[in-house]
Design a protein around this motif. Structure first.
Motif, PDB file in Angstrom:
ATOM      1  N   SER A   1      33.037   6.026   6.543  1.00 53.50           N
ATOM      2  CA  SER A   1      34.355   5.524   6.101  1.00 53.50           C
ATOM      3  C   SER A   1      35.146   5.823   7.178  1.00 53.50           C
ATOM      4  CB  SER A   1      34.757   6.639   5.140  1.00 53.50           C
ATOM      5  OG  SER A   1      36.320   6.706   4.798  1.00 53.50           O
ATOM      6  N   LEU A   2      35.966   4.487   7.552  1.00 50.83           N
ATOM      7  CA  LEU A   2      36.686   4.395   8.729  1.00 50.83           C
ATOM      8  C   LEU A   2      38.105   4.117   8.243  1.00 50.83           C
ATOM      9  CD1 LEU A   2      34.282   2.246  10.647  1.00 50.83           C
ATOM     10  CD2 LEU A   2      35.167   4.486  11.380  1.00 50.83           C
ATOM     11  N   ASP A   3      39.042   4.199   9.130  1.00 46.88           N
ATOM     12  CA  ASP A   3      40.470   3.510   8.933  1.00 46.88           C
ATOM     13  C   ASP A   3      40.528   2.250   8.893  1.00 46.88           C
ATOM     14  OD1 ASP A   3      41.252   6.422   8.147  1.00 46.88           O
ATOM     15  OD2 ASP A   3      41.745   6.761  10.420  1.00 46.88           O
ATOM     16  N   TRP A   4      40.569   1.435   8.133  1.00 47.37           N
ATOM     17  CA  TRP A   4      40.493   1.379   6.767  1.00 47.37           C
ATOM     18  C   TRP A   4      39.483   0.439   6.289  1.00 47.37           C
ATOM     19  CZ3 TRP A   4      45.446   2.530   9.102  1.00 47.37           C
ATOM     20  CH2 TRP A   4      45.929   3.770   8.622  1.00 47.37           C
ATOM     21  N   LYS A   5      38.236   0.902   6.671  1.00 45.06           N
ATOM     22  CA  LYS A   5      37.146  -0.139   6.210  1.00 45.06           C
ATOM     23  C   LYS A   5      35.859   0.899   5.959  1.00 45.06           C
ATOM     24  CE  LYS A   5      37.741  -0.344  11.300  1.00 45.06           C
ATOM     25  NZ  LYS A   5      39.196  -0.107  11.225  1.00 45.06           N
ATOM     26  N   TRP A   6      34.683   0.087   5.641  1.00 44.15           N
ATOM     27  CA  TRP A   6      33.486   0.736   5.364  1.00 44.15           C
ATOM     28  C   TRP A   6      32.562   0.007   6.225  1.00 44.15           C
ATOM     29  CZ3 TRP A   6      33.228   4.861   2.263  1.00 44.15           C
ATOM     30  CH2 TRP A   6      34.234   4.968   1.386  1.00 44.15           C
ATOM     31  N   LEU A   7      31.658   1.095   6.758  1.00 44.44           N
ATOM     32  CA  LEU A   7      30.763   0.670   7.653  1.00 44.44           C
ATOM     33  C   LEU A   7      29.210   0.888   7.085  1.00 44.44           C
ATOM     34  CD1 LEU A   7      29.096  -0.403  10.331  1.00 44.44           C
ATOM     35  CD2 LEU A   7      29.592   1.961  11.216  1.00 44.44           C
ATOM     36  N   PHE A   8      28.287   0.024   6.989  1.00 46.08           N
ATOM     37  CA  PHE A   8      27.030   0.289   6.276  1.00 46.08           C
ATOM     38  C   PHE A   8      26.085   0.221   7.042  1.00 46.08           C
ATOM     39  CE2 PHE A   8      30.036  -1.390   2.883  1.00 46.08           C
ATOM     40  CZ  PHE A   8      29.921  -0.262   1.966  1.00 46.08           C
ATOM     41  N   ILE A   9      25.179   1.047   7.464  1.00 49.44           N
ATOM     42  CA  ILE A   9      24.113   0.907   8.350  1.00 49.44           C
ATOM     43  C   ILE A   9      22.917   0.851   7.666  1.00 49.44           C
ATOM     44  CG2 ILE A   9      23.100   1.978  10.390  1.00 49.44           C
ATOM     45  CD1 ILE A   9      25.667   3.243  10.973  1.00 49.44           C
TER      46      ILE A   9
ATOM     47  N   GLY B   1      46.736   2.003   4.937  1.00 52.22           N
ATOM     48  CA  GLY B   1      45.574   0.813   4.873  1.00 52.22           C
ATOM     49  C   GLY B   1      44.704   1.071   3.726  1.00 52.22           C
ATOM     50  N   PHE B   2      44.901   2.154   2.831  1.00 54.63           N
ATOM     51  CA  PHE B   2      44.322   2.573   1.741  1.00 54.63           C
ATOM     52  C   PHE B   2      44.072   1.227   0.930  1.00 54.63           C
ATOM     53  CE2 PHE B   2      44.754   3.869  -2.755  1.00 54.63           C
ATOM     54  CZ  PHE B   2      43.403   4.395  -3.141  1.00 54.63           C
ATOM     55  N   PRO B   3      45.145   0.655   0.408  1.00 59.18           N
ATOM     56  CA  PRO B   3      45.048  -0.425  -1.070  1.00 59.18           C
ATOM     57  C   PRO B   3      43.906  -1.675  -0.296  1.00 59.18           C
ATOM     58  CG  PRO B   3      47.270   0.170  -0.401  1.00 59.18           C
ATOM     59  CD  PRO B   3      46.706   0.720   0.571  1.00 59.18           C
ATOM     60  N   GLY B   4      43.819  -1.759   1.061  1.00 59.70           N
ATOM     61  CA  GLY B   4      42.703  -2.738   1.271  1.00 59.70           C
ATOM     62  C   GLY B   4      41.442  -2.460   1.661  1.00 59.70           C
TER      63      GLY B   4
ATOM     64  N   SER C   1      43.369  -2.820   9.099  1.00 57.44           N
ATOM     65  CA  SER C   1      43.286  -2.826   7.512  1.00 57.44           C
ATOM     66  C   SER C   1      42.923  -4.425   7.124  1.00 57.44           C
ATOM     67  CB  SER C   1      44.540  -2.880   6.791  1.00 57.44           C
ATOM     68  OG  SER C   1      45.759  -3.581   7.348  1.00 57.44           O
ATOM     69  N   ASP C   2      42.304  -4.528   6.094  1.00 54.75           N
ATOM     70  CA  ASP C   2      41.839  -5.616   5.408  1.00 54.75           C
ATOM     71  C   ASP C   2      40.832  -6.580   6.267  1.00 54.75           C
ATOM     72  OD1 ASP C   2      43.641  -5.768   2.941  1.00 54.75           O
ATOM     73  OD2 ASP C   2      45.038  -6.236   4.018  1.00 54.75           O
ATOM     74  N   GLU C   3      40.000  -5.543   6.834  1.00 53.77           N
ATOM     75  CA  GLU C   3      38.864  -6.049   7.672  1.00 53.77           C
ATOM     76  C   GLU C   3      37.982  -7.088   6.997  1.00 53.77           C
ATOM     77  OE1 GLU C   3      37.698  -5.560  11.213  1.00 53.77           O
ATOM     78  OE2 GLU C   3      39.805  -4.843  11.415  1.00 53.77           O
ATOM     79  N   PRO C   4      37.664  -8.324   7.680  1.00 51.76           N
ATOM     80  CA  PRO C   4      36.724  -9.404   7.313  1.00 51.76           C
ATOM     81  C   PRO C   4      35.649  -8.980   7.270  1.00 51.76           C
ATOM     82  CG  PRO C   4      37.431  -9.945   9.474  1.00 51.76           C
ATOM     83  CD  PRO C   4      38.285  -8.611   9.299  1.00 51.76           C
TER      84      PRO C   4
ATOM     85  N   GLY D   1      49.450  -2.783  14.633  1.00 49.66           N
ATOM     86  CA  GLY D   1      49.152  -3.869  13.718  1.00 49.66           C
ATOM     87  C   GLY D   1      48.784  -3.431  12.092  1.00 49.66           C
ATOM     88  N   VAL D   2      49.169  -2.415  11.927  1.00 48.29           N
ATOM     89  CA  VAL D   2      48.950  -1.745  10.612  1.00 48.29           C
ATOM     90  C   VAL D   2      50.381  -1.479   9.567  1.00 48.29           C
ATOM     91  CG1 VAL D   2      47.973  -0.172   9.075  1.00 48.29           C
ATOM     92  CG2 VAL D   2      46.776  -0.647  11.248  1.00 48.29           C
ATOM     93  N   SER D   3      51.019  -0.562  10.318  1.00 49.85           N
ATOM     94  CA  SER D   3      52.253  -0.419   9.508  1.00 49.85           C
ATOM     95  C   SER D   3      53.361   0.083  10.525  1.00 49.85           C
ATOM     96  CB  SER D   3      52.188   0.770   8.350  1.00 49.85           C
ATOM     97  OG  SER D   3      53.118   0.775   7.805  1.00 49.85           O
ATOM     98  N   PRO D   4      54.050  -0.747  11.506  1.00 50.22           N
ATOM     99  CA  PRO D   4      54.941  -0.159  12.414  1.00 50.22           C
ATOM    100  C   PRO D   4      56.166   0.246  11.755  1.00 50.22           C
ATOM    101  CG  PRO D   4      54.823  -3.010  12.207  1.00 50.22           C
ATOM    102  CD  PRO D   4      53.749  -2.306  11.375  1.00 50.22           C
ATOM    103  N   ARG D   5      56.631   1.283  12.233  1.00 47.55           N
ATOM    104  CA  ARG D   5      58.025   1.726  11.569  1.00 47.55           C
ATOM    105  C   ARG D   5      58.649   2.466  12.746  1.00 47.55           C
ATOM    106  NH1 ARG D   5      55.274   5.404   7.305  1.00 47.55           N
ATOM    107  NH2 ARG D   5      53.774   3.673   7.203  1.00 47.55           N
ATOM    108  N   PRO D   6      59.927   2.797  12.568  1.00 51.26           N
ATOM    109  CA  PRO D   6      60.806   3.487  13.636  1.00 51.26           C
ATOM    110  C   PRO D   6      60.425   5.039  13.665  1.00 51.26           C
ATOM    111  CG  PRO D   6      62.083   2.972  11.468  1.00 51.26           C
ATOM    112  CD  PRO D   6      60.693   2.402  11.578  1.00 51.26           C
ATOM    113  N   GLN D   7      60.352   5.354  14.929  1.00 46.10           N
ATOM    114  CA  GLN D   7      59.965   6.958  15.043  1.00 46.10           C
ATOM    115  C   GLN D   7      61.135   7.869  14.553  1.00 46.10           C
ATOM    116  OE1 GLN D   7      57.713   8.474  16.800  1.00 46.10           O
ATOM    117  NE2 GLN D   7      56.881   6.376  17.362  1.00 46.10           N
ATOM    118  N   GLY D   8      60.633   8.816  13.594  1.00 43.17           N
ATOM    119  CA  GLY D   8      61.385   9.789  13.018  1.00 43.17           C
ATOM    120  C   GLY D   8      61.693   9.573  11.604  1.00 43.17           C
TER     121      GLY D   8
END
Length: 301
Positions: free
Chosen positions: A131-139, A212-215, A255-258, A292-299
């Protein structure tokens, strides 16, 4: 103090709610033995509890009607205190219900224990899940390939999942196959599932883990053995090698990795992630996703 934007905006929460509801519907349409067993426990428990709920509702309405003010046939007994027969019924039925529910839970917890192997004619296949932020890796250690946000398994073959998290705690869940289980950093959990027929199923994260949880969804394709072999050969013939440098790039927040595949995997990569010989990813910090995920102002919190 301002709340993080994920909680101020209704969109992520709405998407998460829809995902949860979609998973609930699919639980009742299992595509594997584990999911079918869990549906049986759910329906049996519902039936047992209705044996109490329905009579209680009927008796409540019946008592209200019978002891209404205008019913002269109802016996008025203001000094009534105790009845052994009534006490026996009142306590015996809930106790029997608890015993039945406890028996179902006891048997089911052993029969459907996640690490318990599934009995089948085909040999069990291993898949390592990160489990990664926010995607799944299968080996696929036996096949030497890997994929992102796309799990391909042969139908009718038991699959033993080895699950960990490279970041914060998460939860691996394929509703139609059954048995949600947590993915935790520095730990390995095991889960055995099997798809008993070909099909495409929804896979998702069922534990909130940041912006990135919803994706954080993936497709599960259960395919015939021959088609699975072709998929492995195609993966080996295209795509990069998943080595330490490739993994570090993949572990960055996005998020929303292809969906994509890796032609080869560095040996021991999964074990190094579990043992934390590869440092854990940063994970969501104070609600601040990557640029590239969720830019927002500091504080903002």
């Amino acid at each position: 103090m301002k709340l993080p934007r994920a909680f101020r905006s209704p969109k992520p929460l709405a998407i998460a709610s829809l995902l949860a509801l979609s998973g609930c519907g699919q639980i009742l349409d299992p595509a594997g033995p584990i999911g079918a067993g869990e549906r049986t426990i759910l329906l049996d428990s519902l039936a047992i509890m209705l044996c109490i709920i329905v009579p209680v509702i009927v008796l409540t309405l019946g008592f209200a009607w019978w002891y209404r003010e205008g019913n002269a046939r109802a016996t008025y007994r203001p000094d009534f205190v105790y009845s052994g027969r009534i006490e026996l019924v009142v306590w015996a039925i809930p106790l029997l219900t608890i015993m039945f529910l406890g028996g179902i839970a006891w048997i089911g917890s052993h029969d459907l224990d996640p690490p318990k192997p599934i009995e089948a004619k085909a040999a069990t296949m291993d898949v390592q899940v990160v489990s990664l932020d926010w995607k799944w890796l299968f080996i696929y250690p036996g096949q030497g390939v890997a994929s992102v946000n796309h799990l391909v398994v042969p139908a009718g073959v038991p699959v033993r999942f080895h699950i960990t998290s490279a970041s914060v705690m998460n939860a691996f869940f394929v509703p139609r196959l059954g048995s949600m289980i947590y993915a935790m950093n520095g730990m390995e959990t095991k889960l055995n599932l099997m798809a008993d027929r070909p099909g495409r199923f929804l896979g998702l994260s069922s534990h909130f883990s940041g912006d990135g949880f919803p994706g954080m969804r993936f497709d599960v394709d259960a395919v015939p053995q021959a088609r699975f072999g072709r998929w492995v050969r195609q993966a080996k013939g295209a795509g990069p090698v998943l080595d330490r440098a490739g993994y570090d790039a993949l572990a960055r927040q996005s998020s929303d990795e292809p969906q994509r595949t890796y032609a080869a995997v560095q040996p021991g990569l999964f074990d190094a992630i579990v043992a934390q010989r590869i440092p854990p990813a940063a994970g969501p910090t104070t609600g601040q996703g990557g640029p590239g995920v969720s830019p927002r102002p500091q504080g903002s919190i």
